[in-house]
Design a protein around this motif. Structure first.
Motif: not given
Length: 398
Positions: A62, A84-86, A205-206, A208-210, A212-213
């Motif tokens: 991740n 945690d890219e946020t 999940q990974t 989807k996070r990418r 969203s970014k």
């Protein structure tokens, strides 16, 4: 900060495995020259077999790569990998710092300096509960060796309460080194989901996070394909699991499966006992406690009354055997299908870790010697089970 030139794949696996053992609530940020020359980090693809395997291992943990520009003349060799890219607000070339590379008119590096802003926020610390362990996958040989090499040596032998707390601390230390922890992800899954399907879910999940970014059409297609693969895989998992239950004829596994697929029946918002009602969790617990205490009884053959109330006495009970042999015999007869107590230690642990028997016998001996039962063992977890009739009446629970 890392300067890495072609680790072996085994070294990569060991390194990433160590990262996976870290506290999952702690963000990980890795930076430096990873020298993966051909990877397209927007799609995480490459034609190089070695770099493809490394990129896949990074993605499985991740970790997201945040540098999408060349850090040398024509390649992106320096990376920022994070879970945690946020927390990273800005990634850019620091030209001012790059210009300082020259020493006596000679350039020290062909890499550009990269700056990043990291967001760090102080939060109120909330102590976490006891971690959950997967005792079915425990290394009991290792646990027994740890206990043999570091036997229990308690302090304050005259106080069973302090002695028991020390024993739990000592045991949890060894459990933590020999029994794998359950992840939050795994705990939320149905029992039939296999490790392979669970891994696919984490990859989704990974993705989807990418997305969203930085959304791309390629990521959308990957997410769609991953969702289809997970649906197919989880369906097959459930079919295999149901077949195994049917063939095993194990009532324990059958009830575990039924409990996971049927809807739960929580206690109603308001319950009653006669004319009294309770609407808060605390008052409901007190009402159940009062009712169960009022109906609890044992058989008294001496008086011929099968519903005589429980007799209590203040005199110490000391006529019982607490030798190691007796304790070991009782431990080996424990029913491994029974539920765990408040300490979350399953019966199977005592059967597979005979090195524990001596320390348990020591605890029992001190309890007998001092005639004092530890407060921790006086705490019980009572779960009302609905029988029949109206759900709001406590008399319809057992």
């Amino acid at each position: 900060v890392n300067s890495n030139y072609r680790w072996t794949l085994d070294t990569w696996r060991d390194f990433l495995k160590e990262l996976a053992l870290m506290n999952q609530a702690t963000p990980i940020i890795l930076t430096g020259d990873f020298n993966l020359q051909t990877v397209n980090w927007k799609t995480v693809t490459t034609d190089d077999q070695y770099e493809s395997e490394v990129a896949n291992m990074i993605e499985e943990q991740n970790l997201v790569q945040l540098i999408h520009f060349n850090t040398t003349r024509n390649k992106c060799l320096d990376l920022i990998l994070t879970t945690d890219e946020t927390r990273i607000n800005k990634v850019d070339v620091d030209q001012t710092f790059t210009n300082l590379y020259s020493v006596n008119d000679a350039c020290c590096s062909d890499h550009k300096a990269v700056s990043l802003d990291i967001s760090i926020t102080a939060v109120h610390y909330e102590p976490k509960g006891r971690p959950e362990y997967s005792f079915a996958r425990a290394d009991y040989d290792k646990l027994n060796k740890l206990i043999s090499d570091d036997p229990f040596t308690g302090i304050c032998w005259s106080n069973p309460d302090i002695l028991l707390k020390r024993w739990y601390q000592w045991l949890e230390k060894h459990i933590d080194h020999s029994v794998p922890r359950k992840t939050h992800h795994r705990k939320c899954l149905p029992p039939w989901i296999s490790s392979a399907t669970s891994h696919k879910m984490k990859q989704l999940q990974t993705l989807k996070r990418r997305h969203s970014k930085s959304p791309t059409e390629n990521l959308v297609n990957k997410i769609r394909d991953a969702e289809k693969a997970i649906l197919l895989s989880s369906t097959l998992d459930q079919e295999v699991y149901e077949s195994q239950i049917a063939n095993s004829r194990s009532s324990k596994r059958l009830f575990k499966y039924l409990n996971s697929v049927r809807s739960s029946n929580p206690i109603p918002p308001i319950i009653s006992n006669g004319t009294d009602t309770a609407s808060t969790p605390k008052k409901q617990a007190q009402m159940f406690n009062t009712y169960f205490q009022s109906v609890f009884c044992i058989k008294d053959s001496r008086e011929g009354n099968e519903n005589a109330p429980v007799n209590t006495t203040s005199e110490p009970i000391t006529d019982f055997d607490v030798s190691i042999i007796k304790v070991a015999s009782l431990m080996n007869k424990l029913d491994v299908s029974k539920a765990r107590g408040n300490d979350e230690i399953p019966p199977v642990l005592f059967q597979n870790a005979p090195t524990l028997h001596k320390s348990v016998a020591t605890l029992f001996y001190k309890i007998k010697q001092t005639a004092k039962f530890p407060d921790l063992w006086k705490i019980g977890k009572i779960v009302p089970i609905y029988k029949k009739g109206g759900r709001t009446k406590v008399s319809n629970y057992r």
